[in-house]
Write an enzyme that holds these catalytic residues in place. Structure first.
Site, PDB file in Angstrom:
ATOM      1  N   SER A  67       0.677  -1.216   0.044  1.00 28.89           N
ATOM      2  CA  SER A  67       0.026   0.061  -0.068  1.00 28.89           C
ATOM      3  C   SER A  67       0.886   1.296  -0.024  1.00 28.89           C
ATOM      4  O   SER A  67       1.915   1.472   0.411  1.00 28.89           O
ATOM      5  CB  SER A  67      -0.818   0.061   1.245  1.00 28.89           C
ATOM      6  OG  SER A  67      -1.535  -0.944   1.148  1.00 28.89           O
TER       7      SER A  67
HETATM    8  N1  SAH Z   1      -1.006  -4.768   4.250  1.00 28.39           N
HETATM    9  C1  SAH Z   1      -0.544  -5.075   3.031  1.00 28.39           C
HETATM   10  C2  SAH Z   1      -1.139  -4.987   1.834  1.00 28.39           C
HETATM   11  C3  SAH Z   1      -1.103  -6.222   0.682  1.00 28.39           C
HETATM   12  S1  SAH Z   1      -2.449  -6.081  -0.509  1.00 28.39           S
HETATM   13  C4  SAH Z   1       0.965  -4.376   2.714  1.00 28.39           C
HETATM   14  O1  SAH Z   1       1.419  -3.542   3.678  1.00 28.39           O
HETATM   15  O2  SAH Z   1       1.744  -4.945   1.876  1.00 28.39           O
HETATM   16  C5  SAH Z   1      -3.864  -6.926   0.290  1.00 28.39           C
HETATM   17  C6  SAH Z   1      -3.378  -8.479   0.448  1.00 28.39           C
HETATM   18  O3  SAH Z   1      -4.582  -9.165   1.182  1.00 28.39           O
HETATM   19  C7  SAH Z   1      -2.894  -9.254  -0.723  1.00 28.39           C
HETATM   20  O4  SAH Z   1      -1.540  -9.817  -0.217  1.00 28.39           O
HETATM   21  C8  SAH Z   1      -3.778 -10.152  -0.715  1.00 28.39           C
HETATM   22  O5  SAH Z   1      -3.413 -11.739  -1.073  1.00 28.39           O
HETATM   23  C9  SAH Z   1      -4.530 -10.587   0.514  1.00 28.39           C
HETATM   24  N2  SAH Z   1      -5.875 -10.976   0.612  1.00 28.39           N
HETATM   25  C10 SAH Z   1      -7.159 -10.835  -0.171  1.00 28.39           C
HETATM   26  N3  SAH Z   1      -8.216 -11.669   0.170  1.00 28.39           N
HETATM   27  C11 SAH Z   1      -7.733 -12.329   1.631  1.00 28.39           C
HETATM   28  C12 SAH Z   1      -8.360 -13.068   2.256  1.00 28.39           C
HETATM   29  N4  SAH Z   1      -9.496 -13.423   2.336  1.00 28.39           N
HETATM   30  N5  SAH Z   1      -7.463 -13.662   3.414  1.00 28.39           N
HETATM   31  C13 SAH Z   1      -6.339 -13.388   3.699  1.00 28.39           C
HETATM   32  N6  SAH Z   1      -5.655 -12.169   2.634  1.00 28.39           N
HETATM   33  C14 SAH Z   1      -6.191 -11.708   1.799  1.00 28.39           C
END
Ligand code: SAH
Length: 215
Positions: free
Chosen positions: A63
């Site tokens: 993000s």
């Molecule tokens: N907090 C992260 C943002 C990553 S983007 C950072 O700082 O880098 C969002 C993430 O949510 C992705 O890696 C995606 O695979 C995960 N995601 C989406 N749906 C999900 C679910 N049902 N359970 C766990 N993770 C999930």
């Protein structure tokens, strides 16, 4: 323990966040202490301290620092908070949270991202983060009763199992709405009532139910 002085790239990022309206000194301090270059892919090292989202593996994103700061501010963390994060991704947001609360439980559905993030937390000595490979739509039932919950993937609404694991008086933050119309949304639990407040418009990768099969 003495803390190393932040380098010029970190100082510029903090200044950019201040200019964009981030005022919480605790949040700015946590971002200052989190080396973002550890969380980006090798090909993007020179852009690690820019105030922008960057691609990571499995088609996901780390993000934008401004959005990380906004969501962290919205959580109103205390040193006693027990926090659930859905969507570990790179692990950057979890690392920022870990400096401001008692414990972070973070769930990721991609094995690769989960394993890489876990190694990063170990390498940085962030011992108050617990990781899990799983479906964050189910929350973390064994730890039911979170003071704060943060979803870092976008959804039309909060999965009910996750909402149910927020303690009374707790706060939950998520990017809510359809992809073109997503807003940082803060939900406060008051007994069986949930009150929502809408903040900044954002754009997140989608929340997807189930563990990812391929990687
Ligand atoms: N907090 C992260 C943002 C990553 S983007 C950072 O700082 O880098 C969002 C993430 O949510 C992705 O890696 C995606 O695979 C995960 N995601 C989406 N749906 C999900 C679910 N049902 N359970 C766990 N993770 C999930």
């Amino acid at each position: 323990m003495t803390r190393a002085e932040p380098d010029s790239r970190t100082i510029s990022l903090i200044m950019a966040l201040r200019a964009a309206g981030i005022v919480d000194t605790g949040v700015l301090g946590a971002i200052e202490r989190t080396p973002r270059h550890v969380f980006v892919e090798a090909g993007f090292l020179d852009r690690a301290y820019e105030n922008r989202a960057l691609p990571i593996s499995c088609g996901q994103t780390i993000s934008q620092p401004f959005v990380v700061a906004k969501m962290t501010e919205a959580l109103c963390l205390t040193p006693r908070s027990k926090v659930l994060e859905v969507g570990t991704g790179s692990g950057y947001q979890s690392a920022v949270l870990s400096h401001l609360c008692r414990r972070v439980y973070t769930i990721e559905r991609y094995r690769t991202l989960h394993e890489v993030a876990k190694k990063r937390f170990e390498a940085l000595g962030l011992r108050n983060i617990t990781t899990r490979l799983g479906d964050g739509c189910l929350g973390w039932p064994e730890q039911n009763g979170f003071d704060r919950i943060l979803l870092t993937a976008g959804a039309l609404e909060c999965p009910p199992d996750v909402l149910g694991q927020l303690r009374d008086g707790g706060l939950l933050v998520l990017p809510m709405g359809p992809p073109e119309q997503q807003f940082i949304t803060v939900i406060r639990r008051d007994g069986d009532d949930f009150h929502a407040h809408r903040g900044e418009q954002v754009r997140f990768v989608p929340l997807v139910a189930g563990i990812a099969k391929a990687i």
